[in-house]
Design a protein around this motif. Structure first.
Motif, PDB file in Angstrom:
ATOM      1  N   SER A   1       1.772  -2.506  14.048  1.00 34.82           N
ATOM      2  CA  SER A   1       2.074  -2.409  15.344  1.00 34.82           C
ATOM      3  C   SER A   1       0.134  -2.014  15.937  1.00 34.82           C
TER       4      SER A   1
ATOM      5  N   SER B   1      -0.302   4.883   8.792  1.00 36.03           N
ATOM      6  CA  SER B   1       1.504   4.765   9.357  1.00 36.03           C
ATOM      7  C   SER B   1       2.236   6.196   7.806  1.00 36.03           C
TER       8      SER B   1
ATOM      9  N   ALA C   1       0.930   8.860  10.929  1.00 33.58           N
ATOM     10  CA  ALA C   1       1.939   8.250  12.100  1.00 33.58           C
ATOM     11  C   ALA C   1       3.022   9.265  11.903  1.00 33.58           C
ATOM     12  N   GLU C   2       3.643   9.082  10.656  1.00 29.39           N
ATOM     13  CA  GLU C   2       5.098   8.944  10.575  1.00 29.39           C
ATOM     14  C   GLU C   2       5.182  10.871  10.008  1.00 29.39           C
TER      15      GLU C   2
ATOM     16  N   TYR D   1       3.092  10.045  15.666  1.00 26.59           N
ATOM     17  CA  TYR D   1       2.966   9.678  16.509  1.00 26.59           C
ATOM     18  C   TYR D   1       2.829   8.215  16.784  1.00 26.59           C
ATOM     19  N   LYS D   2       2.189   7.718  17.642  1.00 28.94           N
ATOM     20  CA  LYS D   2       2.868   6.564  18.151  1.00 28.94           C
ATOM     21  C   LYS D   2       1.664   5.816  19.145  1.00 28.94           C
TER      22      LYS D   2
ATOM     23  N   ASP E   1      -0.569   6.947  21.951  1.00 33.89           N
ATOM     24  CA  ASP E   1      -0.652   8.298  22.173  1.00 33.89           C
ATOM     25  C   ASP E   1      -2.241   8.721  22.161  1.00 33.89           C
TER      26      ASP E   1
ATOM     27  N   ILE F   1      -1.278   1.157  14.281  1.00 35.97           N
ATOM     28  CA  ILE F   1      -1.091   1.355  13.207  1.00 35.97           C
ATOM     29  C   ILE F   1      -0.752   0.729  11.781  1.00 35.97           C
TER      30      ILE F   1
END
Length: 843
Positions: free
Chosen positions: A136, A150, A153-154, A158-159, A162, A180
């Motif tokens: 993304s 990723s 982020a998981e 985080y997305k 941010d 990501i």
């Protein structure tokens, strides 16, 4: 004879159950270790191979910091011009410039993701990078934009959009997540983190402006990796860069992973071997007693025509059946242990790449071979001994007594082994740490074998020493003591199993306690600073950290420690830049010669360096810095080196102008109110509560150094618990068969007035005496080995001294007694429930 052997196995189910358990535990440990390490190794290797899918040939710098006679050579760099030339080589498809370095990223709670050492950063190549497919968002286009993997982020929640907090070398950065990506990078798969910047930002942050750490070239269709490598070799500057194929990179990384898991596997298998070694005593003891109880039966077989070989073979067949059942059961349990260990790693915060549970044919063969061979080997001697008894002597029970000659031979052999072991261990303590490891291990094995052989001889005087205490328990105590020494070999085999486990546990505890004391002294002996500030992964700090701390309220003295190479009298020495005006307030180093004075061209050196160069206070020497400039320096003092402080110290004002990228290994700080919680909080706040930076007082430093030893010790305690469990089974097994063997005697004791409580007390006291005997031997040997290993470590750690943990040793002895009492519960209950009339009539 085969049918007879099977009938005997089925006829003694209860007595053989403990033997099966002992073998099963050892086999489960071995097979579980192999399954776990094979699974981890296979997953990492597959992951690492995927990580080089986009690389056919990699160009890397060749060498670095090579010494010249007059200067330190610059580290070779891969330039943009070289990348452009590589892109034009025939057969080259896509070409990527790679930049990477340490990048610590914090989660939303301010905690470091990836454990420090696995926190990496790199560059995203232009607007599309095949190495890192975007899930993304979009590529970063400025200093305030990043991509994160990723999995990170998981884990952190985080997305895209941010703002995150991260650090390269100290100062906190707060870029925005613009995208990501996914990756097959092995470090990420293992729980690390990966942050990507645009190329220009990465080069600036990692101090490589206009340069790359690596140039990755993808071959065009129809071009092999070897052909592309040969073509690239033609354009490389001499002695500046070298090429490696993608396949070789994957193989090298896979080999590193295999080597790393191999060390872990070896360590685990050592303790599995210890559990099996202890189990061997139980197996041998079990078969010795089973064979002794069936002497008349075996003699009858001999009388009706069975040969010695057939008798021995029947015992070995029994052992084979028992070993096969235990090995298969242990293999199944080991597969479960391997899967459980993998889950345990995840529950402790570690992560391993996805992949199936790996059960190789080698694991199956090893488990079956270990279980069956160990059992048959342990049963061979009792079977051979039984076959040699003449049928007439066996029928009349004139056997089993050891001759005086055999006892003398046994004790002589044991004494020789023990003496050789002690001499070898003592000799090892006179060597340095690396040379002494082999002799130390050999001496330990010889001494343990010698003590085991001598244990029957040692049992009588040591158990006799308990006579005054045993009298307190009346006739039950007296009988228990006599039963303990009635069969010294059986008592010795039982006590030896517990002895080995306690020897290792005590030795490790002595070493751990001594190391902790040495580390505490090491952390406090040379430092007067209240705090030491450093990066979490021990990388270099930005000079901005020291500048920030200098202006913090409460700081009364501060000095960075800045390491740099210099050419001194034909050798390369690493000099340490300090704040000359403050270093005396922050350290407590004993000066042997001259005065501790640093400033301008005046330096201090440690005693080892001074000895190597024949320097004294007032000596002068010339140093060539990495920029090629030279300076004459004067030694004002010679100080005693410590593990924390050593080398040549000079003022940063003198050193820093000669450095291309000044950076500090750590910063020492003294506060007006000393080391307090509020002072530490003030320093951390001044640094932006940076998760990548450690602010440690002396106790924190000591704990951080000792943490790895504590972790290893706890792990070893857990592994050794397996050996102790096997030893407990041995005590239960011995007592149970001893009760069976003495059924008639116990029946007579009941008949003449000893009640059930007295019988239980007698069996429990017998177990207690045997266990305490093994405990005393184990603790004594453990202290000796702990002392010897400490003497070896002392060659590398000047603050090391022997510290005996009296409290813990008392606990170990108490636990040995508890083991004895618990192990006797079932045999004592069984003895007390014997029918006295049936027992008296038994043969």
């Amino acid at each position: 004879m085969f049918r007879t052997a099977l009938r005997n196995v089925l006829a003694h189910k209860a007595r053989l159950l403990m033997t099966v358990l002992a073998v099963m535990l050892g086999v489960a440990f071995v097979s579980g270790t192999l399954v776990f390490t094979n699974t981890i190794s296979d997953a990492y290797q597959k992951s690492s191979a995927k990580g080089f899918d986009q690389v056919d040939v990699a160009i890397r710098p060749d060498g670095g910091h090579e010494t010249r006679r007059d200067k330190i050579a610059e580290e070779p760099q891969l330039t943009q011009a070289l990348l452009d030339k590589a892109a034009k080589v025939q057969g080259a498809g896509s070409t990527v410039g790679v930049v990477n370095g340490f990048t610590a990223i914090a989660d939303k709670h301010g905690k470091l993701i990836g454990g420090g050492y696995q926190s990496q950063g790199g560059n995203y190549w232009k607007t599309a990078d095949a190495r890192y497919p975007l899930v993304s968002g979009h590529a970063p286009t400025g200093a305030d934009q990043i991509l994160i993997d990723s999995k990170t982020a998981e884990r952190a929640g985080y997305k895209v959009g941010d703002t995150v907090r991260l650090s390269i070398d100290g100062p906190v950065l707060t870029p925005k997540v613009t995208g990501i990506f996914t990756t097959d990078d092995g470090n990420v798969a293992a729980g690390g983190s990966l942050v990507l910047f645009d190329t220009a930002t990465a080069q600036r942050l990692f101090h490589k402006p206009g340069a790359y750490d690596e140039i990755d070239v993808k071959a065009a269709s129809g071009t092999s990796q070897i052909a592309l490598r040969n073509a690239l070799d033609q354009i490389l500057p001499k002695n500046t860069a070298s090429t490696t194929t993608g396949k070789q990179l994957a193989d090298d990384q896979a080999k590193e992973i295999a080597d790393a898991t191999s060390s872990m596997r070896t360590a685990l298998l050592v303790f599995a071997g210890i559990a099996l070694f202890v189990g061997t005593f139980i197996i041998a003891n079990t078969f010795t007693m089973l064979v002794a109880q069936r002497t008349k039966e075996l003699a009858l077989l001999r009388a009706v025509g069975a040969s010695r070989r057939q008798v021995t073979r029947s015992v070995l067949i029994e052992a084979f059946v028992v070993g096969a059942v235990a090995a298969v059961t242990g293999l199944v349990a080991g597969i479960g242990i391997g899967a459980g260990l993998r889950s345990l790693v995840g529950s402790l915060g570690g992560t391993v790449p996805d992949g199936p549970l790996v059960i190789t044919p080698g694991t199956v063969v090893a488990a079956l071979a270990v279980g069956i061979l160990i059992t048959m080997l342990a049963a061979w001697l009792p079977g051979r001994r039984a076959a040699k008894i003449p049928p007439v002597a066996a029928m009349s029970s004139v056997h089993a007594k050891a001759t005086t000659k055999s006892l003398v031979v046994r004790n002589t052999i044991g004494a020789l082994f023990a003496a050789a072991g002690i001499a070898t261990v003592v000799y090892a303590t006179t060597l340095n740490a690396s040379d002494g490891q082999g002799p130390m291990g050999l001496g330990a094995v010889l001494l343990i074998i010698g003590v085991f052989v001598l244990t029957p001889l040692l049992s009588r005087p040591l158990i006799a020493a308990a006579a005054p205490v045993m009298r307190v328990f009346g006739i039950a105590g007296k009988l228990a003591r006599q039963n303990s020494v009635r069969n010294p070999r059986r008592t010795a085999a039982t006590a030896s199993a517990l002895m080995i486990g306690l020897t290792l546990i005590t030795g490790l505890t002595v070493m751990a306690g001594s190391l902790q004391t040495a580390i505490d002294k090491m952390a406090s002996s040379a430092i007067k600073a209240d705090y030491v500030v450093s990066m979490a992964n021990r990388n270099e700090l930005s000079p901005d950290v020291e500048k920030t701390l200098r202006t913090t309220d409460g700081v009364t003295a501060i000095s960075p420690l800045r390491n740099a190479p210099a050419r001194v009298e034909g050798d390369t020495e690493y000099v340490t830049g300090v704040n000359g005006a403050a270093i005396g307030k922050l350290t407590d180093l004993k000066v042997d010669d001259g005065a501790f004075k640093v400033g301008g061209s005046q330096v201090v050196v440690d005693d080892e360096t001074a000895k190597n160069h024949h320097w004294t206070a007032g000596s002068r020497f010339t140093a060539a810095y990495e920029d090629g400039r030279k300076q004459q320096l004067t030694v004002t003092g010679v100080y005693q080196s410590t593990e924390m402080m050593r080398g040549i110290m000079l003022d940063n004002a003198t050193l820093s102008p000669h450095l291309r990228h000044p950076a500090d290994m750590q910063v020492m700080v003294k506060m007006s109110g000393g080391a307090t919680a509020s002072a530490k909080s003030a320093l951390q706040k001044a640094l932006g509560d940076n998760p990548a930076i450690l602010v440690q007082d002396k106790k924190d430093i000591s704990n951080s150094i000792a943490q790895i030893f504590t972790l290893m010790l706890n792990m070893l305690y857990g592994l050794l618990a397996m050996a102790v469990i096997v030893a407990v089974l041995g005590v239960i097994n011995t007592l149970a068969m001893s009760v069976f063997e003495r059924s008639q005697e116990i029946g007579m004791l009941r008949a003449i007035g000893l009640d059930r409580k007295g019988i239980k007390r007698m069996v429990r006291l017998e177990s207690l005496v045997i266990s305490l005997f093994g405990g005393v031997l184990g603790i004594g040997l453990g202290v000796f080995f702990g002392w010897a290993a400490g003497e070896l470590l002392g060659t590398k750690m000047s603050t090391y001294e022997l510290v005996l943990p009296w409290g813990r040793m008392a606990v170990f002895l108490l636990l040995a007694g508890v083991v004895g009492v618990l192990a006797a519960l079932w045999p004592a209950r069984r003895a007390a429930r014997l029918n006295m009339l049936a027992a008296i009539k038994s043969e």
